[in-house]
Structures are given as structure tokens and as C-alpha cells.
Design an enzyme around this catalytic site. Sequence first.
Site, PDB file in Angstrom:
ATOM      1  N   ASN A 215      -4.936   6.975  -0.785  1.00  0.00           N
ATOM      2  CA  ASN A 215      -5.578   6.035   0.132  1.00  0.00           C
ATOM      3  C   ASN A 215      -5.282   6.414   1.580  1.00  0.00           C
ATOM      4  O   ASN A 215      -4.145   6.733   1.932  1.00  0.00           O
ATOM      5  CB  ASN A 215      -5.010   4.628  -0.161  1.00  0.00           C
ATOM      6  CG  ASN A 215      -5.783   3.505   0.500  1.00  0.00           C
ATOM      7  OD1 ASN A 215      -7.001   3.425   0.361  1.00  0.00           O
ATOM      8  ND2 ASN A 215      -5.088   2.644   1.216  1.00  0.00           N
ATOM      9  N   HIS A 254     -11.493   0.980   8.247  1.00  0.00           N
ATOM     10  CA  HIS A 254     -11.215   0.103   9.400  1.00  0.00           C
ATOM     11  C   HIS A 254     -12.051   0.595  10.579  1.00  0.00           C
ATOM     12  O   HIS A 254     -11.755   1.634  11.171  1.00  0.00           O
ATOM     13  CB  HIS A 254      -9.732   0.161   9.764  1.00  0.00           C
ATOM     14  CG  HIS A 254      -8.826  -0.423   8.723  1.00  0.00           C
ATOM     15  ND1 HIS A 254      -8.824  -1.756   8.386  1.00  0.00           N
ATOM     16  CD2 HIS A 254      -7.892   0.154   7.929  1.00  0.00           C
ATOM     17  CE1 HIS A 254      -7.925  -1.984   7.440  1.00  0.00           C
ATOM     18  NE2 HIS A 254      -7.347  -0.834   7.134  1.00  0.00           N
ATOM     19  N   GLU A 284     -10.210  -1.127   2.376  1.00  0.00           N
ATOM     20  CA  GLU A 284      -9.678  -2.071   3.381  1.00  0.00           C
ATOM     21  C   GLU A 284     -10.711  -2.330   4.476  1.00  0.00           C
ATOM     22  O   GLU A 284     -10.381  -2.345   5.671  1.00  0.00           O
ATOM     23  CB  GLU A 284      -8.402  -1.500   4.016  1.00  0.00           C
ATOM     24  CG  GLU A 284      -7.326  -1.113   3.028  1.00  0.00           C
ATOM     25  CD  GLU A 284      -6.038  -0.578   3.692  1.00  0.00           C
ATOM     26  OE1 GLU A 284      -5.871  -0.713   4.917  1.00  0.00           O
ATOM     27  OE2 GLU A 284      -5.219  -0.002   2.948  1.00  0.00           O
ATOM     28  N   ASP A 286     -12.935  -3.475   7.350  1.00  0.00           N
ATOM     29  CA  ASP A 286     -13.127  -4.499   8.373  1.00  0.00           C
ATOM     30  C   ASP A 286     -13.734  -3.835   9.607  1.00  0.00           C
ATOM     31  O   ASP A 286     -13.702  -2.615   9.743  1.00  0.00           O
ATOM     32  CB  ASP A 286     -11.858  -5.317   8.691  1.00  0.00           C
ATOM     33  CG  ASP A 286     -10.630  -4.503   9.076  1.00  0.00           C
ATOM     34  OD1 ASP A 286     -10.776  -3.330   9.473  1.00  0.00           O
ATOM     35  OD2 ASP A 286      -9.511  -5.052   8.997  1.00  0.00           O
TER      36      ASP A 286
HETATM   37  O1  9MR Z   1      -2.491  -6.210   6.488  1.00  0.00           O
HETATM   38  C1  9MR Z   1      -1.193  -5.686   6.604  1.00  0.00           C
HETATM   39  C2  9MR Z   1      -0.444  -6.423   7.678  1.00  0.00           C
HETATM   40  O2  9MR Z   1      -0.262  -7.775   7.320  1.00  0.00           O
HETATM   41  C3  9MR Z   1       0.896  -5.756   7.932  1.00  0.00           C
HETATM   42  O3  9MR Z   1       1.545  -6.389   9.015  1.00  0.00           O
HETATM   43  C4  9MR Z   1       0.649  -4.281   8.232  1.00  0.00           C
HETATM   44  C5  9MR Z   1       1.938  -3.522   8.505  1.00  0.00           C
HETATM   45  O4  9MR Z   1       1.663  -2.207   8.817  1.00  0.00           O
HETATM   46  O5  9MR Z   1      -0.008  -3.685   7.141  1.00  0.00           O
HETATM   47  C6  9MR Z   1      -1.267  -4.210   6.964  1.00  0.00           C
HETATM   48  O6  9MR Z   1      -1.989  -3.505   5.980  1.00  0.00           O
HETATM   49  C7  9MR Z   1      -2.173  -2.110   6.217  1.00  0.00           C
HETATM   50  C8  9MR Z   1      -2.271  -1.468   4.858  1.00  0.00           C
HETATM   51  O7  9MR Z   1      -1.135  -1.760   4.102  1.00  0.00           O
HETATM   52  C9  9MR Z   1      -2.462   0.037   4.978  1.00  0.00           C
HETATM   53  N1  9MR Z   1      -3.562   0.359   5.832  1.00  0.00           N
HETATM   54  C10 9MR Z   1      -3.596  -0.282   7.142  1.00  0.00           C
HETATM   55  C11 9MR Z   1      -3.478  -1.804   6.957  1.00  0.00           C
HETATM   56  C12 9MR Z   1      -3.592  -2.497   8.304  1.00  0.00           C
HETATM   57  O8  9MR Z   1      -2.513  -2.163   9.101  1.00  0.00           O
END
Ligand code: 9MR
Length: 387
Positions: A215, A254, A284, A286
Site C-alpha cells: 500500500n 489522497h 484511502e 479523499d
Molecule cells: O487517518 C490516520 C490518522 O488518524 C493518523 O493520525 C495518521 C498518523 O500518521 O494516520 C492516518 O492514516 C494514514 C494511513 O494510516 C496511511 N496513509 C496515510 C493516512 C493519512 O495520514
Amino acid sequence: MRLRRLLAVSTAGVAAALAISTAAVAVPSGTTTSSAVAPDSLRALAAKIGLRIGTAVIPFDLNTANYAAVAAGQFSVVTPGNEMKWQVVEPTQGTFDWSGADRLVAFAQAHGQLVRGHTLLWHNQLPTWLTTGVANGTISDAQLTDLLHQHITTEVTRYKGKIWQWDVANEFFTDSNPSGINPNDFWVSHLGAGIIPQAFRWAHEADPHALLCYNDYNIAGEDGSNAKSDAVFAWLQQMLAQGVPINCVGDQGHLDTQFGFSGTRMTQDLQRYASLGLKVAITEADVRTFVNNATDQVPTDNLSQFAQPFEFGQMLKACLAVRQCISFTVWGFGDADSWVPGFFKGEGYATIYDVNLNPKTAYTELQQDLQLAAHGAPHRTGIGADS
Ligand code: 9MR
């Protein structure tokens, strides 16, 4: 992180008949079928072509009725946003907290949903006891290897048979051109790049039926040069030639409206991964934009209200066009729960529901795309790890 990025046919008869079909899916044991899913929901529309629509979930928000209703009603696969990460599941060495992950898995089983496990090997959100121990030399590289092996085995075994796709390894490639495995990554710098295929082997030993995914972000046409996609593709070829048990590629998706986006390159890149015999997924999605403030998240540029749903639609269309694209997951469904305002100053509006959980134009865009897809997008079949 430098990320870039209806027609409602509702008759009572159709509603009653339209339970989500799980027939073509290697459904993990214990998964029940949800009974009352609206025929014009994202999950029901996608089910017509065997596609799963997913979301990241904050497990304890499922105690809030309207949050739980959207999570159950619209999505057929769920990912814990944070609750399967090492930092959360083992905050103190040897002391585990599975409460969030368990809550999500139970919810999924009760609502006929599959689960994407996220994520086993990542440089981020590691427990402090681990990073501190490595930094001060009390954890040697050999011990670090053993700890990782134990972590992967413990977690994958705990949820064996209950996870459809695992994001085994996350975000190992640089954003530069040319791109490659980041030599400064926490894991690579200590254990070498061979730790990545090793993680896949350990995960496979613990649950041979789960789909194991690599990923990353910007690996399906988002970065303009396509350098990162080229590097990941070349690496996957190598790994597969060595017999590493990798089954799928997740492109995070993203996006940010300020960069613009077309799904043409994404379609080609997804198709290219699929040509290796892999499944692909958007994991993921958005689309953020500049907003008035983090509370209301009203776009400051009127055009963003068109660009945001357009870019969501481009990503979904790319997935729809590739038969091996088996799931399309949004990274949270409501603007109030999105990670975006906390990470990108002045930005928000990144999800498909507003801060009050009302569906936005982006929701309608996805719904319409899925409705049209039922009339021509290739049907996804055999989407378990064994097929
Ligand atoms: O959505 C997640 C957020 O709540 C956390 O604070 C963050 C920490 O890095 O991670 C976010 O999710 C991430 C995902 O695990 C991997 N790809 C990027 C996502 C957005 O940062």
C-alpha cells in the site's frame, strides 16, 4: 507528506430482494449477510458488479447511531483508521489492546462487511518503547527482526480468517524522480530492504487465505511523472519472480484539488499492476481543498465544489474500468472525522459527507458512477486470496 494527491430506483420489492451478494467472495468465516441495505446505497450498487465499497472507521464512533448507520448502510468493507497499528495494539511491550480492532471486526461481521487490515509494517505510529529501544541501542537489529516477526504473527493470527485484505507494507518508496525504496526508512535503514518481502512471508504463514497488499500513495498516476508507480511496478515484478506472497496493490488516493487530477493514468497504472496477476484497490481515497475553517469546512473557492466530486469520480471510474480492482475505500466518510484539517493547514472538505454527516455532491457522484457501472463495468470475480 507531500500528498496530491441518481437515479434511485427504490421499490419495496427491490429493497427486500437486495441483500448484499457475497457469493463470489471468499468471505472470511463468521461474516453474516446484512439484511436491510438500501438498493441505492453505494454498497448495494457496487455489489452488482462484485465491487466492495469501503471506508476507514473510528471504531468507538460506532457507538454513535448516525455514524454507525452510515458505516453499515453504505459500505461493504471497513478499515480501522488507526486501531490495528502497532502503536495502538501494543502500547507497552507485552501488553496488548485489541479493543478498537475487535470492535470493528465485530461490527463488520454483524453487518455483512469484510475487513481491510491496516497496517503491519510502516515507519509511522510505532510504539515508543520500540523506537526508543532501537534509538538507545537496547534493542539490537536481531531483536528488532524478532519483535517484528512476533508482532506480525500475533496480529495476523488473532484475526486469521477475518481479514480480507491486509496492508502488509505501507509507504516504502520515495517521492523523488527516479523513485525507489527509501534507504532512510526506519525498517530499511535497520534491517535492509529484504525485511519487506519477509513481512509478506510471515503474514502468509499466519493467514494463508488473506490477500496481502503493498500500500502506498501516489503510485497510480497522481504524481505527474509516474516515477513512483514505475519504481513500485519494477519492485513488484522482482518480488513476484522471487515467489514473495504478494497478492495486491493498494493505491491510497489522497488528492488535492489544487493539483488537478485525471483518472486516465490511474487506470493505466492499475491495469499495469493487474497485468502482473495482482488484485488492485483504492484504499484511502479523499480529495481535499482549501476551506474557510476546520469546523465548517466550506471551500473558499466555489470551483472546488465541482473539482472535489469530479476527482472522486475519476478515481472510482479508474477502479471500475479495471476488472481486478476489487475495492474502493474512502479514508473516512465525514469531514468532521477526516485527518485532513489536522495535517494540511487551511484544507478540509476531503470526504463525501459534510461535517453534519449529510451526503455531499461527491457522494452523489460515486452513486451515479456505480449506477452506470452496473450497465457495463466488468464484473469482478474470484476475489479471495486463493483465486
Ligand atoms: O487517518 C490516520 C490518522 O488518524 C493518523 O493520525 C495518521 C498518523 O500518521 O494516520 C492516518 O492514516 C494514514 C494511513 O494510516 C496511511 N496513509 C496515510 C493516512 C493519512 O495520514
